[in-house]
Design an enzyme around this catalytic site. Structure first.
Site, mmCIF file in Angstrom:
data_model
loop_
_atom_site.group_PDB
_atom_site.id
_atom_site.type_symbol
_atom_site.label_atom_id
_atom_site.label_comp_id
_atom_site.label_asym_id
_atom_site.label_seq_id
_atom_site.Cartn_x
_atom_site.Cartn_y
_atom_site.Cartn_z
ATOM 1 N N GLU A 123 0.834 -1.216 0.000
ATOM 2 C CA GLU A 123 0.000 0.000 0.000
ATOM 3 C C GLU A 123 0.863 1.258 0.000
ATOM 4 O O GLU A 123 0.539 2.242 -0.665
ATOM 5 C CB GLU A 123 -0.945 0.010 1.214
ATOM 6 C CG GLU A 123 -1.911 -1.167 1.299
ATOM 7 C CD GLU A 123 -2.995 -1.151 0.227
ATOM 8 O OE1 GLU A 123 -3.080 -0.177 -0.524
ATOM 9 O OE2 GLU A 123 -3.748 -2.146 0.136
ATOM 10 N N ASP A 151 -4.436 -9.712 -8.339
ATOM 11 C CA ASP A 151 -4.799 -8.773 -9.408
ATOM 12 C C ASP A 151 -3.681 -7.925 -10.013
ATOM 13 O O ASP A 151 -3.348 -8.038 -11.199
ATOM 14 C CB ASP A 151 -5.963 -7.867 -8.945
ATOM 15 C CG ASP A 151 -5.802 -7.342 -7.509
ATOM 16 O OD1 ASP A 151 -4.732 -7.539 -6.933
ATOM 17 O OD2 ASP A 151 -6.767 -6.737 -6.993
ATOM 18 N N GLU A 192 -18.520 -7.047 -2.982
ATOM 19 C CA GLU A 192 -17.149 -7.564 -2.934
ATOM 20 C C GLU A 192 -17.048 -8.952 -3.566
ATOM 21 O O GLU A 192 -16.127 -9.242 -4.309
ATOM 22 C CB GLU A 192 -16.644 -7.612 -1.481
ATOM 23 C CG GLU A 192 -16.288 -6.248 -0.912
ATOM 24 C CD GLU A 192 -15.036 -5.642 -1.547
ATOM 25 O OE1 GLU A 192 -15.122 -5.144 -2.682
ATOM 26 O OE2 GLU A 192 -13.978 -5.651 -0.911
ATOM 27 N N GLU A 240 -12.467 -0.232 -9.784
ATOM 28 C CA GLU A 240 -12.071 -1.122 -10.878
ATOM 29 C C GLU A 240 -13.043 -1.126 -12.061
ATOM 30 O O GLU A 240 -12.619 -1.145 -13.221
ATOM 31 C CB GLU A 240 -11.866 -2.555 -10.365
ATOM 32 C CG GLU A 240 -10.562 -2.778 -9.610
ATOM 33 C CD GLU A 240 -10.560 -2.233 -8.193
ATOM 34 O OE1 GLU A 240 -11.636 -1.785 -7.721
ATOM 35 O OE2 GLU A 240 -9.504 -2.249 -7.554
#
Ligand code: DMJ
Length: 721
Positions: free
Chosen positions: A117, A258, A351, A372
């Site tokens: 992150e 991802d 989700e 996304e």
């Protein structure tokens, strides 16, 4: 019924169904710009609320109207939102916030943070702001874009993260303490995305600063993942970075994995590394073979490809965007229709959505304002200009306005572990920083066709750099996974810097020189070297390299060795290659200890570092997964015996201090040693396609040239023709 009639009936039914699903609205320019302005207002509402209620905390709590530290106590939302100000043309605010961000000189805080992150949000945000700062009228430092305060701040963070990569496999730990490195007892298990999501930020840093460390370390981690793929070519979800053993073996394209796939594609384009594209192409073919079911993607075992979870995750919606980057918008359009149908069903993408039942999975029903789906819609619209994509974008805008807006921001929709979820749009007290960094940005760019980000390579700006003229802002921006755009042409402005001169480093040296202590320290080293020479002279033992150093000093040059760099920086600001026989401080130290022990029982650290020849390529099979043999542990024996103590007394004071203070306390990660070890071990062979292509290098590759991979990487055979 004759078959032709049957076909007609099906066709008419299909058409009427289509009409029911989508009455496609027509959008003229005015309509589109109106939507853009609505997104601007959306951003402004959330941004102003963050400043008013939450700054300097990381995130806004949109129900409590206050702030909270979540990822690292570094005013995350402010840094994550910075480049959006430039994209919307709000330069005054951008310049004001840059000044605030630059009030901190570094990120030296005793706090544990997520390596992933921090990289995508903080380093990505700072780098993007650095590269866009020329647009805001801000005064730029000499040497920009290869130099500048935001770049230095980004590099400071990267230097704090780099110790995470000091593992046996070269894959990073998931957590790091910004001050002291990997926390004691930290788990060595990391998710795949946490290993493979660095090449964009670290590659950019290396190309701008000239320090190869970052790109090589990130590239090594990507190769490590590739090397550990299963015999059928899939990767799992979590891996032990010390043993290379997969601890979660579900293969999929969503959460936990991802951005690994995303970075293979974007890294190939940004850094012109076709081998990354080859790695993606291979991964893609097994993903299609084992995970793709009717334009949905499921989860399966990485060893055999047996389906384990027939679910769609909201996070997976980035995938059509990636496909559009490689020219597969047709497939991507089919997939996005599927994903959009889920959005329509709930007004959000939950989700997790169960493909078997056609329902959101219980307890995974919330929508934390994720970007996304709109990200893929934006990419696809740039490519196809299909108005249905504008309509999908408008649907998303309407849902968020309707169900997530609060008096002081936008809130995650739905309660986890609760029936109050996307189905009735109850809110949760969280606004993740990616709402401002990504969701609003992709929405804005969808509705802003003339934004500079969309420049299709038809115009650019010529800037002067220390390495000559350079053309920037020609489009082809590559977004990191947190939607921070990187101007690819700028990476080539510092081409010369890559070859030797490190402007950023030189600046740092000047800063250090200004601080009395450091001058003192360097004088100590300098005089130590001189004293040593006198001492050795007295012993009639002066070596050739030392004579050479004397010559340098006669030229009145003070030089220091910067630990993470490969060379010396002279006081006049030039970088000096290490001459063949030049002695470094550590070599001097080693030599002196060696002399004391009469070259008999000296510890040769070099040889400890190198794995024996027959060890290099050894692999063992465990659970069908190829696991790399861990190399021998580095042993660094300290001079603890009486003899060693005697040796210590012989050493110059500055070296004694160094030994007492640093070595004894804790073995620290030495980035330069780590890099040298990675190069020496060559643990993971390069992809064979590395040699298959010849790159077309131009000073300012155009958007079209860069984005079309087929055109960009010409196969050697094609070039011969
Ligand atoms: C962001 O931090 C990034 O896009 C990351 O790659 C995935 N998760 C969030 C957004 O959903």
């Amino acid at each position: 019924m004759p078959s032709s009639l049957k076909f007609l009936v099906y066709f008419v039914t299909f058409l009427s169904l289509c009409q029911t699903c989508y009455t496609i609205r027509e959008y003229n320019k005015e309509d589109i710009l109106k939507l853009r302005e609505e997104v601007r207002e959306m951003f402004q509402h959330a941004y102003d609320s963050y400043l008013k209620y939450a700054y300097p905390y990381d995130e806004l709590r949109p129900l409590s109207c206050d702030g909270v530290d979540t990822w690292g106590s570094y005013s995350l939302t402010l840094i994550d939102a910075l480049d959006m100000l430039v994209i919307m043309g709000n330069y005054t605010e951008f310049n004001r916030v840059v000044d605030i961000v630059l009030e901190r000189k570094d990120f030296d805080t005793d706090i544990n943070v997520s390596v992933f992150e921090t990289n995508i949000r903080i380093i990505g945000g700072l780098l993007s702001a650095h590269l866009l700062s020329h647009k805001s009228g801000m005064k730029l430092e000499p040497g920009w874009p290869c130099n500048g305060p935001l770049l230095r701040l980004a590099e400071d963070v990267a230097q704090r993260l780099i110790a995470a990569f000091d593992t046996t496999t070269g894959m990073p730990y998931g957590t790091i303490n910004l001050r002291s490195g990997v926390p004691p007892g930290e788990t060595s298990i990391t998710c795949t995305a946490g290993v493979g999501t660095f090449i964009i930020e670290f590659g950019t840093l290396s190309r701008l600063t000239g320090d190869p460390l970052y790109e090589e370390v990130a590239y090594n981690a990507l190769k490590a993942l590739y090397h550990h793929r299963s015999p059928i070519g899939l990767v799992g979800n979590h891996i032990d970075v010390m043993t290379g053993r997969w601890t979660a073996q579900d293969a999929g394209i969503g959460g936990g994995v991802d951005s690994y796939f995303e970075y293979l594609v974007k890294g190939a384009i940004l850094l012109e590394r076709p081998e990354l594209m080859s790695m993606f192409t291979e991964a893609r073919s097994v993903i299609d073979k084992y995970l793709k079911k009717d334009d949905w993607y499921v989860w399966a075992t990485m060893l055999r490809g047996h389906v384990t979870l027939p679910v769609f995750q909201s996070l997976e919606s980035y995938w059509p965007g990636v496909l559009s980057l490689i020219g597969e918008s047709d497939t991507a359009m089919r997939i996005i229709h599927n994903y959009h149908s889920v959005w329509k069903q709930y007004g959000f993408t939950p989700e997790v959505y169960n493909l078997g039942t056609g329902e959101a999975s219980s307890s995974r029903e919330s929508y934390p304002l994720r970007p996304e789906l709109i990200e893929s819609i934006m990419y696809l619209y740039r490519d196809t200009r299909d108005p249905i994509l504008l309509q999908m974008g408008e649907d998303i805008l309407r849902s968020i306005q309707h169900s997530a807006r609060t008096p002081c921001g936008y809130a995650t929709a739905g309660y986890r572990n609760h029936i109050k979820d996307v189905r009735d749009h109850r809110k949760e007290d969280r606004m993740e920083s990616f709402f401002l960094a990504e969701t609003t940005k992709y929405l804005y760019l969808l509705f802003d066709p003339d934004n500079f980000i969309h420049n299709p390579g038809v115009h650019g700006t010529v800037i002067d750099t220390p390495n000559g003229e350079c053309i920037v802002d020609v489009g082809g921006y590559i977004f990191n996974t947190e939607a921070h755009p990187i101007d690819p042409t700028m990476l080539y402005c510092c081409h010369e810097a890559r070859q030797g001169m490190n402007i950023s480093e030189v600046h740092r040296v000047y800063q250090m020189l200004e601080e009395e202590d450091n001058i003192h320290f360097m004088t100590m080293i300098d005089s130590t070297v001189k004293n040593n020479k006198t001492e050795t002279d007295n012993n009639s033992n002066m070596s050739a390299p030392q004579e050479e150093m004397q010559k340098d000093e006669d030229k009145d040059q003070v030089f220091i060795k910067t630990e993470t760099r490969t060379g010396y920086v002279n006081i006049d600001g030039t970088e000096r290659e290490k001459t063949k026989n030049e002695t470094t401080l550590s070599e001097l130290l080693k030599e002196r200890i060696s002399n004391f022990y009469n070259k008999s029982d000296i510890i040769d650290k070099e040889s400890l570092d190198s794995p024996s020849d027959n060890n290099t390529d050894k692999k063992v099979e465990v659970d069908d997964i190829i696991i790399a043999q861990p190399p021998q542990e580095e042993k660094l024996e300290l001079p603890s015996t009486a003899r060693a103590k005697e040796t210590m007394r012989l050493l110059p004071k500055v070296i004694q201090d160094f030994l007492n203070n640093d070595w004894k306390k804790k073995p620290k990660c030495e980035p330069q040693h780590m890099l040298e070890r990675i190069r020496r071990e060559k643990r993971y062979p390069d992809h064979l396609d590395v040699d298959k292509y010849e790159l077309l290098l131009t000073p300012a590759p155009s958007f079209l040239q860069r984005i079309s991979l087929a055109g960009e990487f010409l196969n050697k055979k094609q070039l011969e023709v």
